[in-house]
Design a protein around this motif. Structure first.
Motif, PDB file in Angstrom:
ATOM      1  N   GLY A  16       0.591  -1.359  -0.662  1.00 52.41           N
ATOM      2  CA  GLY A  16       0.421  -0.168   0.105  1.00 52.41           C
ATOM      3  C   GLY A  16       0.753   1.578  -0.237  1.00 52.41           C
ATOM      4  N   GLY A  17       0.688   2.170  -0.729  1.00 47.07           N
ATOM      5  CA  GLY A  17       1.236   3.497  -0.949  1.00 47.07           C
ATOM      6  C   GLY A  17       2.538   2.926  -1.505  1.00 47.07           C
ATOM      7  N   ASP A  59      -6.659  -1.021   0.475  1.00 46.73           N
ATOM      8  CA  ASP A  59      -5.691  -1.635   1.856  1.00 46.73           C
ATOM      9  C   ASP A  59      -5.951  -2.373   3.067  1.00 46.73           C
ATOM     10  OD1 ASP A  59      -3.018  -0.731   0.140  1.00 46.73           O
ATOM     11  OD2 ASP A  59      -3.049   1.525   1.656  1.00 46.73           O
ATOM     12  N   THR A  78       5.681  -0.893   1.245  1.00 47.70           N
ATOM     13  CA  THR A  78       4.757   0.629   1.154  1.00 47.70           C
ATOM     14  C   THR A  78       6.352   1.867   1.049  1.00 47.70           C
ATOM     15  OG1 THR A  78       3.657   2.686   2.187  1.00 47.70           O
ATOM     16  CG2 THR A  78       5.469   1.496   3.771  1.00 47.70           C
ATOM     17  N   THR A  86       2.080   4.361   5.230  1.00 48.36           N
ATOM     18  CA  THR A  86       0.895   4.055   4.761  1.00 48.36           C
ATOM     19  C   THR A  86       0.672   3.482   6.785  1.00 48.36           C
ATOM     20  OG1 THR A  86      -0.585   2.441   4.937  1.00 48.36           O
ATOM     21  CG2 THR A  86       0.603   1.864   4.192  1.00 48.36           C
ATOM     22  N   THR A 124      -0.800   1.994   8.557  1.00 48.51           N
ATOM     23  CA  THR A 124      -1.926   0.335   8.367  1.00 48.51           C
ATOM     24  C   THR A 124      -1.644  -0.614   9.150  1.00 48.51           C
ATOM     25  OG1 THR A 124      -2.903   0.722   6.197  1.00 48.51           O
ATOM     26  CG2 THR A 124      -3.389  -1.547   7.076  1.00 48.51           C
ATOM     27  N   LYS A 144       5.149  -3.764   8.507  1.00 52.23           N
ATOM     28  CA  LYS A 144       5.680  -2.707   7.255  1.00 52.23           C
ATOM     29  C   LYS A 144       7.742  -2.695   7.152  1.00 52.23           C
ATOM     30  CE  LYS A 144       2.101  -1.224   7.579  1.00 52.23           C
ATOM     31  NZ  LYS A 144       2.342   0.048   8.377  1.00 52.23           N
ATOM     32  N   GLN A 192      -2.673   0.772  15.594  1.00 44.50           N
ATOM     33  CA  GLN A 192      -3.279   0.931  14.412  1.00 44.50           C
ATOM     34  C   GLN A 192      -4.267  -0.949  14.214  1.00 44.50           C
ATOM     35  OE1 GLN A 192      -2.489   3.962  12.399  1.00 44.50           O
ATOM     36  NE2 GLN A 192      -4.044   3.515  11.754  1.00 44.50           N
ATOM     37  N   ASP A 220      -6.409  -1.054  12.139  1.00 49.85           N
ATOM     38  CA  ASP A 220      -7.446  -0.801  10.920  1.00 49.85           C
ATOM     39  C   ASP A 220      -8.390  -2.156  11.002  1.00 49.85           C
ATOM     40  OD1 ASP A 220      -6.733   1.598  10.799  1.00 49.85           O
ATOM     41  OD2 ASP A 220      -4.469   1.003  10.308  1.00 49.85           O
TER      42      ASP A 220
END
Length: 548
Positions: free
Chosen positions: A315-316, A445, A464, A468, A470, A479, A536, A538
């Motif tokens: 993502g991103g 995402d 990414t 991001t 997420t 990440k 985070q 989500d």
């Protein structure tokens, strides 16, 4: 090396740094002049291409010229359009050469083994509404329980607010408040949780469950069943209104479909049966606390790496995603598959153009056919809604060199490595086979990571290039940055930097092995991810049909 030719058949070079117009470029037996400035991460045309001519990157068709292109010209959304090759069925999975995994043959991670034999990487309790009407009650439970149980954290931003409020009380004007110096303070350490072996209570508020198509409500029940059945979850408290489309009987059917021998504590409260809010919430708190007492008895124990189920997300994304982080994740994916583990590659719009490669890697003709059928039906549904896969790249993607969906997809698919595709799943199905699984989800995402956790992912890799934050409520999200500049600028959200691949300081395989080591640490609870540290969580179910 200032330009990269990703595949020998490619019609373009990738700029690893910005190059001015007029610069002379030499590539193998070619020497030509740049007709435009070529920003870093963007592509320069390697040959003259007529209108309608197809262009390749990563060795596959990714674009069509909508005007004559000249050697040395910058490729943009104005001079090329999205294009892919014709889809073909076929299998050649037996040709896969698995990587050497002897280094990890005896490695284990410390996980939570559940009654059904599966192993989780976390020990969470869930509080779930069956319908958006119960979100307020879920939020009341959150406010009532997190602080008292020691799971709440007080951030530096509360201290910043307190400082500015005090300035206002002292008579400061708006201008003075804007000029007030803020001293960076560490986040307050949370109180010691009452239940030390419970990683958290997660409240999955959402906007679904009624008012939409019946199939969306059924899918929601399947998704929630996946979360409740998940090995990272010890048990759950469910709040239902009673009259909504997402019925409790459907949830129980979906739970049984995923696990006929389901034995976790599951406490269900239906407001229209119980009566008053006070009674509902009091009983929910009472039963949740009792469930947490039992959940706190769980202990981590050694488990083979074959018990890991890892979701793969990006993502991103930027122009380096398919060159650094995604191939590194792909190598790690191959290592996991070779070790007997499972991986999930989702985001079907970001597999457009890669269908032939993936179909040829399917373990059986039936798996190949299901993949191509699901891709075609998804794309057709998009067309009926006036959309298309060609609209997938975001403004940020385009700005950083991903100018067609096929270019973005060819890089995104690298996360799946090279192993055979053992199964293809439709949303919100559950992973039952080891190896590489394809899961139909959108390119969004959070909808995609939400779905992969619901399919059983006990951890995730998320690359990414733009940055991001997420995360996921129950599955730790590691990440991975595609470039070092972003990793340093947004260090609070990045766990592993794969940017060293770009200047050649590190090989893709090195980063892939580093990712596997990081995964083992994270899965064992020894290295919380940045998304977990930031809280985070989500969670967005995928609504596929119109609201009525």
């Amino acid at each position: 090396m200032s330009f990269l030719h990703v595949h020998p058949d490619d019609d373009m070079l990738v700029a690893l740094e910005t190059h001015p117009r007029g610069e002379r470029v030499s590539h193998h037996d070619l020497t030509f002049e740049l007709l435009d400035e070529i920003p870093a991460k963007h592509k320069v045309c390697l040959r003259d291409v007529p209108t309608g001519g197809l262009l390749k990157m990563y060795g596959i068709v990714v674009a069509r010229a909508n005007q004559p292109l000249r050697q040395g010209q910058l490729l943009t959304i104005d001079n090329v359009d999205h294009a892919t090759a014709e889809r073909e069925e076929g299998t050649s999975a037996a040709a896969w050469k698995a990587p050497d995994v002897s280094k990890w043959a005896d490695r284990t991670f410390m996980g939570y083994r559940r009654h059904d034999g599966r192993v989780g990487t976390r020990n969470h309790w869930l509080v779930i509404p069956m319908v958006f009407c119960e979100n307020r009650n879920v939020n009341v439970l959150r406010e009532a329980m997190l602080e008292e149980l020691g799971f709440a954290t007080h951030s530096r931003y509360q201290k910043i607010t307190r400082t500015l409020v005090e300035r206002y009380r002292q008579g400061a004007s708006a201008a003075a408040i804007l000029e007030t110096a803020i001293v960076a303070e560490e986040v307050d350490r949370p109180a010691t949780p009452i239940f030390e072996r419970v990683d958290g209570i997660k409240f999955l508020a959402h906007d679904e469950g009624c008012g939409g198509a019946l199939q969306d409500s059924i899918n929601l029940c399947g998704l929630l069943a996946g979360y409740i059945n998940h090995p990272n979850v010890a048990g759950a408290t469910v709040l239902s209104l009673g009259c909504q489309k997402a019925q409790l009987t459907t949830l129980q059917d979906e739970l049984h479909r995923r696990n006929p021998d389901f034995k976790k504590p599951l406490y269900i409260f239906e407001q229209q049966r119980v009566g008053s809010e006070e009674t509902l919430l009091t009983e929910a708190i009472r039963h949740t606390l009792a469930g947490l007492v039992d959940a706190n008895q769980a202990e981590r124990e050694p488990a083979p790496l074959s018990e890991l189920v890892v979701g793969l997300e990006c993502g991103g994304s930027d122009g380096f995603s398919g060159i650094s982080a995604n191939p590194a994740i792909g190598h790690c994916s191959d290592l996991l598959v070779a070790l007997g583990g499972s991986v999930i590659l989702s985001e079907f719009p970001e597999l457009a153009g890669c269908e032939n490669d993936l179909a040829s890697r399917c373990a059986t003709p039936e798996v190949s056919k299901r993949f191509l059928d699901l891709m075609s039906s998804y794309e057709e549904r998009c067309r009926l809604d006036g959309l298309g896969f060609e609209g997938n790249p975001s403004p940020g993607n385009i700005r950083d060199g991903l100018i067609t969906d096929a270019i973005k997809s060819a890089g995104a698919a690298k996360k799946g490595g090279t192993s055979p595709v053992t199964d293809v799943l439709d949303y919100p199905e559950w992973v039952t086979k080891r190896g590489l699984n394809l899961l139909r989800t959108p390119g969004n995402d959070v909808e995609s990571t939400t779905a992969m956790a619901g399919a059983g992912a006990t951890a995730m890799f998320f690359s990414t290039g733009l940055g991001t934050p997420t995360g996921n409520p129950i599955s730790p999200v590691i990440k991975v940055s595609t470039n070092t500049e972003m990793a340093e600028k947004m260090a609070d959200i990045i766990d592993v930097d794969a940017g060293g691949v770009i200047p050649g300081d590190h090989r893709v395989e090195e980063i892939g092995e580093r990712l596997l080591d990081q995964l083992i640490l994270s899965a064992s609870g020894a290295a919380p991810t940045k998304a977990e540290i930031l809280g985070q969580d989500d969670f967005i179910p995928w609504r596929q049909r119109l609201t009525m």
